[in-house]
Motif scaffolding. Sequence first.
Motif: not given
Length: 403
Positions: A163-172, A194-197, A211-223
Amino acid sequence: MSNLRYSLPSLLCAGWMSMSVAYADASFEACKSELRRSAISNQISAQTFDRYVGGVQPDMTVIDRLNFQPEFRTPIWDYMAGLVDEERVEKGQQMRAEHAHLLQEIEQKYGVEGHIVLAIWGVETNYGAISGRYSVVDALTTLSCIGRRQTFFRNELNSALRILQGGHVNPDDFKGSWAGAFGHTQFIPSTFERIAVDFIGDGKRDIVGSIPDALASTANYLKRSNWQANQPWGFEVKLPANLNTNDEGRRTKRPLSTWAQRGLTRVNGSPLTAQGLRADMQAGLIMPAGPEGPSFLVFRNFDALFSYNAAESYALAIGHLSDRILGGPGFSTPWPTDDPPISRSERRELQQLLLDRGHDIGAVDGLIGDRTRGAIQLEQRRLGLADDGRAGLKILTELRKGH
């Protein structure tokens, strides 16, 4: 001679402790070398590993959490009161208005209603306010080398590093729970992979900063957990007298028509098939506090909520909060206790009253930990109450009186 007699054991003890610490340090460094080899064989560069893991030292508070076996079991009514109270409901309604367009887009794409996604966000992190203080990499590195379930945590560490290597999240900002769950809706790293979008299309799947990525990822999990759009999670029911509930539960699903024949109705007396439900819809009966407390018929969507965190109490809290966000009522049937639960605001009031009486319980945060329970027990004994350490209405009422 007397000085030597007393100092020699101390020196020996100090020497043994130093040797133990040195051994532990060497063992941890050896484990990190092993983790490095594993990481490189799992699509993680040596540079990524060395940058994020090279200087990690073991965090033994994580191991304390891993090994902690709580003696105090939270009653279901306290659990629900802490997660579904007026504060969380009102905040959820505010978030529903603030993010109305986003939630509509998410529902259109994933078929998961916005109030459901909001409820998970609210229960998991209080809408992003409390997402965890542990460094995800530090915690997972420690858990990969010390304690139980090391294979599981090593896989999670590799996911975190990718995840860090892909630059998805600020390390700090890559912080979360002691076990590595992170972000607005608390994904573990492998679930993220597997699930995050990337809902906003910036090339990142950032469930921490977006927030959009987080909430959409949660919806994708439930789907992916077979959420059924426009279907209920469940609802409270009224049980007939002398109903045989042996062997009933979430997994033992029967048609609503069968439950109706056995005498069940909604708590307001309306038929189970009200609001357009089909008689052949399958539902299971759960009674989280026994037949004397609130009872519920739950559908497939309850199972999808259960998959997010495998506890029926958790799924019930999500379902109930989602209903309350829409303006629904609280439970009709009271919990079977003579000491009703208290809300988070009341818990904070109780903690302040304990502090005012000189008890060292730490911060007033509405979270009932060991120190708060210990102080409650002392006050209960003083007042002649059952000293169970529980933060209920009885002790709060007595302390309000200045007793």
